[in-house]
Design a protein around this motif. Structure first.
Motif, PDB file in Angstrom:
ATOM      1  N   TRP A 113       0.839  -1.192   0.000  1.00 45.22           N
ATOM      2  CA  TRP A 113       0.000   0.000   0.000  1.00 45.22           C
ATOM      3  C   TRP A 113       0.878   1.247   0.000  1.00 45.22           C
ATOM      4  O   TRP A 113       1.906   1.290   0.673  1.00 45.22           O
ATOM      5  N   ARG A 114       0.445   2.254  -0.758  1.00 46.29           N
ATOM      6  CA  ARG A 114       1.113   3.556  -0.712  1.00 46.29           C
ATOM      7  C   ARG A 114       0.047   4.632  -0.765  1.00 46.29           C
ATOM      8  O   ARG A 114      -1.070   4.429  -1.255  1.00 46.29           O
ATOM      9  N   ALA A 115       0.398   5.793  -0.208  1.00 47.37           N
ATOM     10  CA  ALA A 115      -0.531   6.918  -0.225  1.00 47.37           C
ATOM     11  C   ALA A 115      -0.687   7.438  -1.647  1.00 47.37           C
ATOM     12  O   ALA A 115       0.291   7.544  -2.398  1.00 47.37           O
ATOM     13  N   LEU A 116      -1.913   7.752  -2.017  1.00 45.54           N
ATOM     14  CA  LEU A 116      -2.195   8.274  -3.355  1.00 45.54           C
ATOM     15  C   LEU A 116      -2.237   9.798  -3.258  1.00 45.54           C
ATOM     16  O   LEU A 116      -3.108  10.369  -2.600  1.00 45.54           O
ATOM     17  N   PRO A 117      -1.303  10.498  -3.890  1.00 49.37           N
ATOM     18  CA  PRO A 117      -1.290  11.958  -3.803  1.00 49.37           C
ATOM     19  C   PRO A 117      -2.573  12.568  -4.353  1.00 49.37           C
ATOM     20  O   PRO A 117      -3.220  12.005  -5.254  1.00 49.37           O
ATOM     21  N   ALA A 118      -2.936  13.713  -3.805  1.00 46.42           N
ATOM     22  CA  ALA A 118      -4.135  14.406  -4.266  1.00 46.42           C
ATOM     23  C   ALA A 118      -4.026  14.706  -5.751  1.00 46.42           C
ATOM     24  O   ALA A 118      -2.991  15.164  -6.237  1.00 46.42           O
ATOM     25  N   GLY A 119      -5.080  14.418  -6.493  1.00 48.93           N
ATOM     26  CA  GLY A 119      -5.108  14.680  -7.921  1.00 48.93           C
ATOM     27  C   GLY A 119      -4.567  13.551  -8.767  1.00 48.93           C
ATOM     28  O   GLY A 119      -4.695  13.591  -9.999  1.00 48.93           O
ATOM     29  N   GLU A 120      -3.951  12.554  -8.147  1.00 47.84           N
ATOM     30  CA  GLU A 120      -3.420  11.419  -8.914  1.00 47.84           C
ATOM     31  C   GLU A 120      -4.453  10.310  -8.961  1.00 47.84           C
ATOM     32  O   GLU A 120      -5.054   9.957  -7.947  1.00 47.84           O
ATOM     33  N   ALA A 121      -4.664   9.733 -10.109  1.00 51.48           N
ATOM     34  CA  ALA A 121      -5.622   8.645 -10.270  1.00 51.48           C
ATOM     35  C   ALA A 121      -4.939   7.316  -9.999  1.00 51.48           C
ATOM     36  O   ALA A 121      -3.758   7.122 -10.325  1.00 51.48           O
ATOM     37  N   ALA A 122      -5.666   6.399  -9.398  1.00 44.15           N
ATOM     38  CA  ALA A 122      -5.130   5.062  -9.151  1.00 44.15           C
ATOM     39  C   ALA A 122      -4.971   4.319 -10.473  1.00 44.15           C
ATOM     40  O   ALA A 122      -5.758   4.506 -11.404  1.00 44.15           O
ATOM     41  N   PRO A 123      -3.953   3.488 -10.597  1.00 47.22           N
ATOM     42  CA  PRO A 123      -3.786   2.694 -11.827  1.00 47.22           C
ATOM     43  C   PRO A 123      -5.023   1.831 -12.079  1.00 47.22           C
ATOM     44  O   PRO A 123      -5.712   1.422 -11.139  1.00 47.22           O
ATOM     45  N   ASP A 124      -5.304   1.576 -13.331  1.00 49.51           N
ATOM     46  CA  ASP A 124      -6.454   0.751 -13.687  1.00 49.51           C
ATOM     47  C   ASP A 124      -6.376  -0.602 -12.991  1.00 49.51           C
ATOM     48  O   ASP A 124      -5.333  -1.276 -13.038  1.00 49.51           O
ATOM     49  N   GLY A 125      -7.477  -0.971 -12.349  1.00 48.83           N
ATOM     50  CA  GLY A 125      -7.558  -2.267 -11.696  1.00 48.83           C
ATOM     51  C   GLY A 125      -6.923  -2.335 -10.325  1.00 48.83           C
ATOM     52  O   GLY A 125      -7.017  -3.376  -9.664  1.00 48.83           O
ATOM     53  N   ALA A 126      -6.266  -1.261  -9.883  1.00 49.80           N
ATOM     54  CA  ALA A 126      -5.604  -1.277  -8.578  1.00 49.80           C
ATOM     55  C   ALA A 126      -6.643  -1.179  -7.459  1.00 49.80           C
ATOM     56  O   ALA A 126      -7.647  -0.478  -7.585  1.00 49.80           O
ATOM     57  N   GLN A 127      -6.369  -1.864  -6.375  1.00 47.97           N
ATOM     58  CA  GLN A 127      -7.250  -1.802  -5.216  1.00 47.97           C
ATOM     59  C   GLN A 127      -6.960  -0.535  -4.414  1.00 47.97           C
ATOM     60  O   GLN A 127      -5.805  -0.139  -4.258  1.00 47.97           O
ATOM     61  N   THR A 128      -8.005   0.111  -3.920  1.00 49.88           N
ATOM     62  CA  THR A 128      -7.831   1.307  -3.099  1.00 49.88           C
ATOM     63  C   THR A 128      -8.604   1.155  -1.800  1.00 49.88           C
ATOM     64  O   THR A 128      -9.558   0.375  -1.699  1.00 49.88           O
ATOM     65  N   THR A 129      -8.165   1.902  -0.805  1.00 52.32           N
ATOM     66  CA  THR A 129      -8.871   1.987   0.469  1.00 52.32           C
ATOM     67  C   THR A 129      -8.567   3.344   1.075  1.00 52.32           C
ATOM     68  O   THR A 129      -7.757   4.107   0.530  1.00 52.32           O
ATOM     69  N   THR A 130      -9.220   3.678   2.165  1.00 57.05           N
ATOM     70  CA  THR A 130      -8.965   4.949   2.843  1.00 57.05           C
ATOM     71  C   THR A 130      -8.530   4.674   4.273  1.00 57.05           C
ATOM     72  O   THR A 130      -8.968   3.717   4.913  1.00 57.05           O
ATOM     73  N   LEU A 131      -7.655   5.526   4.764  1.00 59.80           N
ATOM     74  CA  LEU A 131      -7.036   5.364   6.083  1.00 59.80           C
ATOM     75  C   LEU A 131      -7.144   6.669   6.852  1.00 59.80           C
ATOM     76  O   LEU A 131      -6.929   7.748   6.301  1.00 59.80           O
ATOM     77  N   GLN A 132      -7.471   6.564   8.154  1.00 61.49           N
ATOM     78  CA  GLN A 132      -7.544   7.737   9.017  1.00 61.49           C
ATOM     79  C   GLN A 132      -6.768   7.457  10.303  1.00 61.49           C
ATOM     80  O   GLN A 132      -6.878   6.371  10.891  1.00 61.49           O
ATOM     81  N   THR A 133      -5.976   8.430  10.747  1.00 62.55           N
ATOM     82  CA  THR A 133      -5.270   8.287  12.019  1.00 62.55           C
ATOM     83  C   THR A 133      -6.214   8.610  13.164  1.00 62.55           C
ATOM     84  O   THR A 133      -7.038   9.528  13.080  1.00 62.55           O
ATOM     85  N   VAL A 134      -6.089   7.848  14.249  1.00 60.86           N
ATOM     86  CA  VAL A 134      -6.865   8.076  15.467  1.00 60.86           C
ATOM     87  C   VAL A 134      -5.879   8.031  16.627  1.00 60.86           C
ATOM     88  O   VAL A 134      -5.286   6.994  16.905  1.00 60.86           O
ATOM     89  N   THR A 135      -5.674   9.172  17.277  1.00 61.28           N
ATOM     90  CA  THR A 135      -4.681   9.259  18.346  1.00 61.28           C
ATOM     91  C   THR A 135      -5.354   9.548  19.675  1.00 61.28           C
ATOM     92  O   THR A 135      -6.402  10.199  19.737  1.00 61.28           O
TER      93      THR A 135
END
Length: 260
Positions: A113-135
């Motif tokens: 997994w790597r962070a997807l920079p704002a404005g960059e589209a994920a490669p076709d067929g790549a799996q994505t998810t979202t992550l949030q920090t909780v401290t």
């Protein structure tokens, strides 16, 4: 305490890509002689050097477990300062409560997994998810005599429940703490110990919890310390992100002898 064997895996799996700092709360004394105590809260990459103030939403619990109301909390540059009144004898808890960070989109590439920079589209067929920090950062202060009500009532999804009273930790005897997630013991989880001046990327000193979620720390010398538990898990339904990267810390002093 074990070293190095799990350190790389611990860093890769437990620390959010967006996390550059670790939050903590540190009082001017853990055993005030009167009813006043000052507590500084901050995010830092080196303990205990403030770099980013925690939100001025500090909460507390009185020795009987009731909510403590703080009206003297202010952000002062890179730290948040609380001047608390402790009206009765006993052990108090002061906490940031769960603080939710920004949501990051992650993309799976080549099995990682790597962070997807704002404005960059994920490669076709790549799996994505979202992550949030909780401290969450906790500290305990005792006036007059130790009590356990607030110590035995942990808060947050990822919680640290001290077995040894956090204001009676003797450096020569060590410190036991239970790690819980959603109220259940979190087994086989690395918990890092930091001393004053340590970088939060220094993962050399850690303990792996046993089958009951218990970690036992030993100390080379008395001093001020932070323990940090980290864990990733799916977020509850309706949350802003799919996965939460949880970090919970507890600041305490390892003593050479107990206070009278």
């Amino acid at each position: 305490m074990k070293k190095h064997v799990l350190a790389a895996a611990f860093l890769a799996l437990a620390v959010s890509p967006a996390a550059a700092y670790t939050s903590y709360l540190k009082p001017d004394t853990y055993w005030p002689e009167d009813n006043d105590v000052a507590i500084v809260g901050s995010f830092a990459s080196t303990f205990f050097t403030p770099q980013i103030a925690v939100p001025a939403e500090l909460r507390g619990a009185n020795p009987d477990g009731t909510e403590a109301i703080f009206d003297q909390v202010a952000v002062e540059g890179v730290s948040t300062r609380l001047n608390a009144d402790l009206p009765t004898a006993g052990t108090y808890r002061v906490s940031t409560g769960e603080q939710f960070g920004n949501v990051t989109t992650l993309v799976g590439v080549d099995g990682q997994w790597r962070a997807l920079p704002a404005g960059e589209a994920a490669p076709d067929g790549a799996q994505t998810t979202t992550l949030q920090t909780v401290t969450l950062a906790d500290v305990y202060i005792t006036r007059g005599q130790v009590t356990r009500t607030v110590v035995d009532e942990p808060q947050g999804r990822l919680a640290l429940r001290p077995v040894t009273h956090p204001n009676q930790v003797l450096a020569a005897q060590g410190f036991e703490v239970d790690v819980l997630f959603d109220g259940a013991p979190l087994a086989n989880s690395a918990v890092v110990l930091y001393g004053e001046g340590d970088a939060d990327t220094d993962l050399d000193r850690y303990v792996v919890t046993d089958a009951n979620g218990r970690a036992t720390f030993t100390f080379d010398a008395p001093g001020h310390y932070v323990i940090a538990a980290r864990h990733r898990s799916n977020m509850p339904a309706g949350s802003a992100a799919d996965v939460g990267s949880y970090t919970t810390t507890l600041t305490f002093e390892a003593l050479s002898q107990l206070y009278a």
